[in-house]
Design a protein around this motif. Structure first.
Motif, PDB file in Angstrom:
ATOM      1  N   ALA A 175      40.954  50.940  49.525  1.00 45.56           N
ATOM      2  CA  ALA A 175      41.633  50.708  48.239  1.00 45.56           C
ATOM      3  C   ALA A 175      42.020  52.027  47.588  1.00 45.56           C
ATOM      4  CB  ALA A 175      40.729  49.904  47.312  1.00 45.56           C
ATOM      5  N   ASN A 176      41.178  53.044  47.746  1.00 41.67           N
ATOM      6  CA  ASN A 176      41.498  54.410  47.307  1.00 41.67           C
ATOM      7  C   ASN A 176      41.997  54.450  45.866  1.00 41.67           C
ATOM      8  OD1 ASN A 176      41.688  57.178  47.638  1.00 41.67           O
ATOM      9  ND2 ASN A 176      43.797  57.090  48.397  1.00 41.67           N
ATOM     10  N   GLN A 177      41.299  53.704  44.998  1.00 39.05           N
ATOM     11  CA  GLN A 177      41.576  53.670  43.565  1.00 39.05           C
ATOM     12  C   GLN A 177      42.902  53.010  43.200  1.00 39.05           C
ATOM     13  OE1 GLN A 177      41.028  57.758  42.227  1.00 39.05           O
ATOM     14  NE2 GLN A 177      38.816  57.553  42.292  1.00 39.05           N
ATOM     15  N   ARG A 178      43.563  52.384  44.166  1.00 43.04           N
ATOM     16  CA  ARG A 178      44.758  51.604  43.813  1.00 43.04           C
ATOM     17  C   ARG A 178      44.363  50.373  43.011  1.00 43.04           C
ATOM     18  NH1 ARG A 178      47.358  50.189  49.291  1.00 43.04           N
ATOM     19  NH2 ARG A 178      45.169  50.314  49.974  1.00 43.04           N
ATOM     20  N   LEU A 179      43.200  49.843  43.300  1.00 40.89           N
ATOM     21  CA  LEU A 179      42.565  48.797  42.515  1.00 40.89           C
ATOM     22  C   LEU A 179      41.061  48.972  42.682  1.00 40.89           C
ATOM     23  CD1 LEU A 179      41.665  46.872  45.008  1.00 40.89           C
ATOM     24  CD2 LEU A 179      43.776  45.637  44.556  1.00 40.89           C
ATOM     25  N   THR A 180      40.288  48.228  41.906  1.00 36.97           N
ATOM     26  CA  THR A 180      38.836  48.358  41.920  1.00 36.97           C
ATOM     27  C   THR A 180      38.224  47.302  42.825  1.00 36.97           C
ATOM     28  OG1 THR A 180      38.775  49.248  39.678  1.00 36.97           O
ATOM     29  CG2 THR A 180      36.758  48.231  40.500  1.00 36.97           C
ATOM     30  N   ILE A 181      37.346  47.717  43.708  1.00 36.94           N
ATOM     31  CA  ILE A 181      36.535  46.784  44.476  1.00 36.94           C
ATOM     32  C   ILE A 181      35.271  46.538  43.660  1.00 36.94           C
ATOM     33  CG2 ILE A 181      35.249  46.390  46.605  1.00 36.94           C
ATOM     34  CD1 ILE A 181      38.310  46.397  46.957  1.00 36.94           C
ATOM     35  N   LEU A 182      35.064  45.282  43.270  1.00 35.16           N
ATOM     36  CA  LEU A 182      33.973  44.898  42.385  1.00 35.16           C
ATOM     37  C   LEU A 182      32.941  44.100  43.174  1.00 35.16           C
ATOM     38  CD1 LEU A 182      32.838  44.669  39.473  1.00 35.16           C
ATOM     39  CD2 LEU A 182      34.270  42.617  39.196  1.00 35.16           C
ATOM     40  N   PRO A 183      31.807  44.703  43.552  1.00 35.16           N
ATOM     41  CA  PRO A 183      30.810  43.984  44.335  1.00 35.16           C
ATOM     42  C   PRO A 183      30.056  42.961  43.493  1.00 35.16           C
ATOM     43  CG  PRO A 183      30.023  46.191  43.849  1.00 35.16           C
ATOM     44  CD  PRO A 183      31.428  46.112  43.340  1.00 35.16           C
ATOM     45  N   GLY A 184      29.794  41.806  44.093  1.00 34.46           N
ATOM     46  CA  GLY A 184      29.056  40.755  43.416  1.00 34.46           C
ATOM     47  C   GLY A 184      28.357  39.862  44.416  1.00 34.46           C
ATOM     48  N   GLY A 185      27.481  39.008  43.903  1.00 34.63           N
ATOM     49  CA  GLY A 185      26.733  38.117  44.767  1.00 34.63           C
ATOM     50  C   GLY A 185      25.488  38.804  45.306  1.00 34.63           C
ATOM     51  N   GLY A 186      24.408  38.757  44.538  1.00 38.49           N
ATOM     52  CA  GLY A 186      23.191  39.433  44.942  1.00 38.49           C
ATOM     53  C   GLY A 186      22.962  40.757  44.249  1.00 38.49           C
ATOM     54  N   VAL A 187      23.849  41.124  43.329  1.00 38.42           N
ATOM     55  CA  VAL A 187      23.645  42.331  42.525  1.00 38.42           C
ATOM     56  C   VAL A 187      22.769  41.935  41.328  1.00 38.42           C
ATOM     57  CG1 VAL A 187      24.721  44.228  41.280  1.00 38.42           C
ATOM     58  CG2 VAL A 187      25.909  43.176  43.206  1.00 38.42           C
ATOM     59  N   THR A 188      21.667  42.645  41.132  1.00 37.51           N
ATOM     60  CA  THR A 188      20.720  42.297  40.082  1.00 37.51           C
ATOM     61  C   THR A 188      20.425  43.504  39.198  1.00 37.51           C
ATOM     62  OG1 THR A 188      18.707  42.891  41.283  1.00 37.51           O
ATOM     63  CG2 THR A 188      19.631  40.697  41.708  1.00 37.51           C
ATOM     64  N   VAL A 189      19.679  43.250  38.140  1.00 38.52           N
ATOM     65  CA  VAL A 189      19.269  44.330  37.249  1.00 38.52           C
ATOM     66  C   VAL A 189      18.429  45.358  37.997  1.00 38.52           C
ATOM     67  CG1 VAL A 189      17.185  43.128  36.441  1.00 38.52           C
ATOM     68  CG2 VAL A 189      18.317  44.812  34.958  1.00 38.52           C
ATOM     69  N   ASP A 190      17.760  44.927  39.066  1.00 39.81           N
ATOM     70  CA  ASP A 190      16.879  45.824  39.808  1.00 39.81           C
ATOM     71  C   ASP A 190      17.616  46.685  40.835  1.00 39.81           C
ATOM     72  OD1 ASP A 190      14.500  44.928  38.529  1.00 39.81           O
ATOM     73  OD2 ASP A 190      14.542  43.122  39.775  1.00 39.81           O
ATOM     74  N   ASN A 191      18.719  46.162  41.393  1.00 45.80           N
ATOM     75  CA  ASN A 191      19.383  46.918  42.473  1.00 45.80           C
ATOM     76  C   ASN A 191      20.773  47.425  42.131  1.00 45.80           C
ATOM     77  OD1 ASN A 191      21.153  44.726  42.728  1.00 45.80           O
ATOM     78  ND2 ASN A 191      20.214  43.917  44.594  1.00 45.80           N
ATOM     79  N   ALA A 192      21.265  47.127  40.924  1.00 44.84           N
ATOM     80  CA  ALA A 192      22.648  47.435  40.581  1.00 44.84           C
ATOM     81  C   ALA A 192      22.966  48.919  40.701  1.00 44.84           C
ATOM     82  CB  ALA A 192      22.966  46.942  39.172  1.00 44.84           C
ATOM     83  N   GLU A 193      22.123  49.754  40.132  1.00 45.21           N
ATOM     84  CA  GLU A 193      22.390  51.199  40.135  1.00 45.21           C
ATOM     85  C   GLU A 193      22.420  51.741  41.561  1.00 45.21           C
ATOM     86  OE1 GLU A 193      23.015  53.178  37.546  1.00 45.21           O
ATOM     87  OE2 GLU A 193      22.528  51.891  35.831  1.00 45.21           O
ATOM     88  N   GLU A 194      21.449  51.365  42.364  1.00 41.30           N
ATOM     89  CA  GLU A 194      21.368  51.878  43.729  1.00 41.30           C
ATOM     90  C   GLU A 194      22.524  51.364  44.585  1.00 41.30           C
ATOM     91  OE1 GLU A 194      20.274  54.036  46.943  1.00 41.30           O
ATOM     92  OE2 GLU A 194      19.543  54.209  44.878  1.00 41.30           O
ATOM     93  N   LEU A 195      22.871  50.077  44.447  1.00 39.66           N
ATOM     94  CA  LEU A 195      24.002  49.530  45.200  1.00 39.66           C
ATOM     95  C   LEU A 195      25.299  50.245  44.824  1.00 39.66           C
ATOM     96  CD1 LEU A 195      23.314  45.679  45.177  1.00 39.66           C
ATOM     97  CD2 LEU A 195      23.429  47.155  47.186  1.00 39.66           C
ATOM     98  N   ALA A 196      25.489  50.486  43.543  1.00 37.34           N
ATOM     99  CA  ALA A 196      26.707  51.169  43.096  1.00 37.34           C
ATOM    100  C   ALA A 196      26.818  52.547  43.731  1.00 37.34           C
ATOM    101  CB  ALA A 196      26.724  51.273  41.575  1.00 37.34           C
TER     102      ALA A 196
END
Length: 218
Positions: A175-196
């Motif tokens: 995508a190279n910043q042409r648009l945003t890839i937004l991860p979801g499905g299993g992202v939680t308060v506990d793992n969000a920062e590390e996954l990002a």
């Protein structure tokens, strides 16, 4: 700063989510079937609260549960819902349309994109039904037609998001910043920062990315 998009079913948990760190809201009804279009009343009340906190709201535009193959009547309903949400002052809309062979329904998307002119647009997890080998071509089309984000799990919904990090990184890089890839499905308060960090994104999405005083989500 990591943008945490909280996926809300109706109005109920929006104040608590915002007060606990949600930077953006995806507003839906019927999350048990993946989300459908919320009512006008729900949109109005959600906007009234969120606008005071300067938190943008993206509303789901999906007329029913099931697949993402829509007939002309369903598309007219979706188009009307986009227009009405726009009149209410919504910040953005979330939709996705596919053909029977799991490719982008370009004609349907053109109609909805035109109706949503001036709004942020997210293509939702219908993206994950597009064959992996065609997802890069889909990014090309969507970016060229004004889509701002693609919400994706990076693989089938029955997989853990940790299993899909390689594909998510490939999508982000392509995508190279042409648009945003937004991860979801299993992202939680506990793992969000590390996954990002692992995926190299600064936006995440989910029903559990914010600690709430009372949980009612899956």
């Amino acid at each position: 700063m990591l943008i945490k998009e909280y996926c809300a079913e109706n109005y109920t948990y929006i104040p608590a989510a915002i007060n606990n760190g949600a930077n953006r809201i995806e507003l839906c009804d019927n999350l048990n079937v993946g989300g459908t279009t919320p009512s006008i009343g729900v949109i109005e009340e959600s906007l009234a609260y969120a606008s005071e906190k300067e938190i943008p709201i993206m509303t789901m535009i999906r007329p029913r549960s099931g697949n993402f193959i829509y007939n002309d009547i369903e598309l007219r309903i979706m188009e009307s819902d986009v227009i009405e949400a726009k009149k209410l002052g919504i910040d953005g809309v979330v939709f996705g349309c596919l053909t029977p062979n799991n490719w982008l329904d370009e004609e349907a998307l053109d109609r909805l994109i035109e109706a949503a002119e001036g709004l942020q647009i997210t293509f939702h997890m219908a993206f994950d039904q597009i064959p992996t080998t065609q997802q890069f071509e889909a990014i090309d089309w969507l970016s060229e037609h004004g889509i701002h984000r693609i919400l994706t799990h990076g693989g089938p919904r029955n997989t853990a998001i940790n299993e899909n990090l390689e594909q998510l990184r490939k999508l982000v890089n392509y995508a190279n910043q042409r648009l945003t890839i937004l991860p979801g499905g299993g992202v939680t308060v506990d793992n969000a920062e590390e996954l990002a960090k692992q995926i190299n994104v600064n936006e995440v999405h989910g029903t559990k990315i914010i600690s709430l005083p009372e949980e009612n989500n899956d």
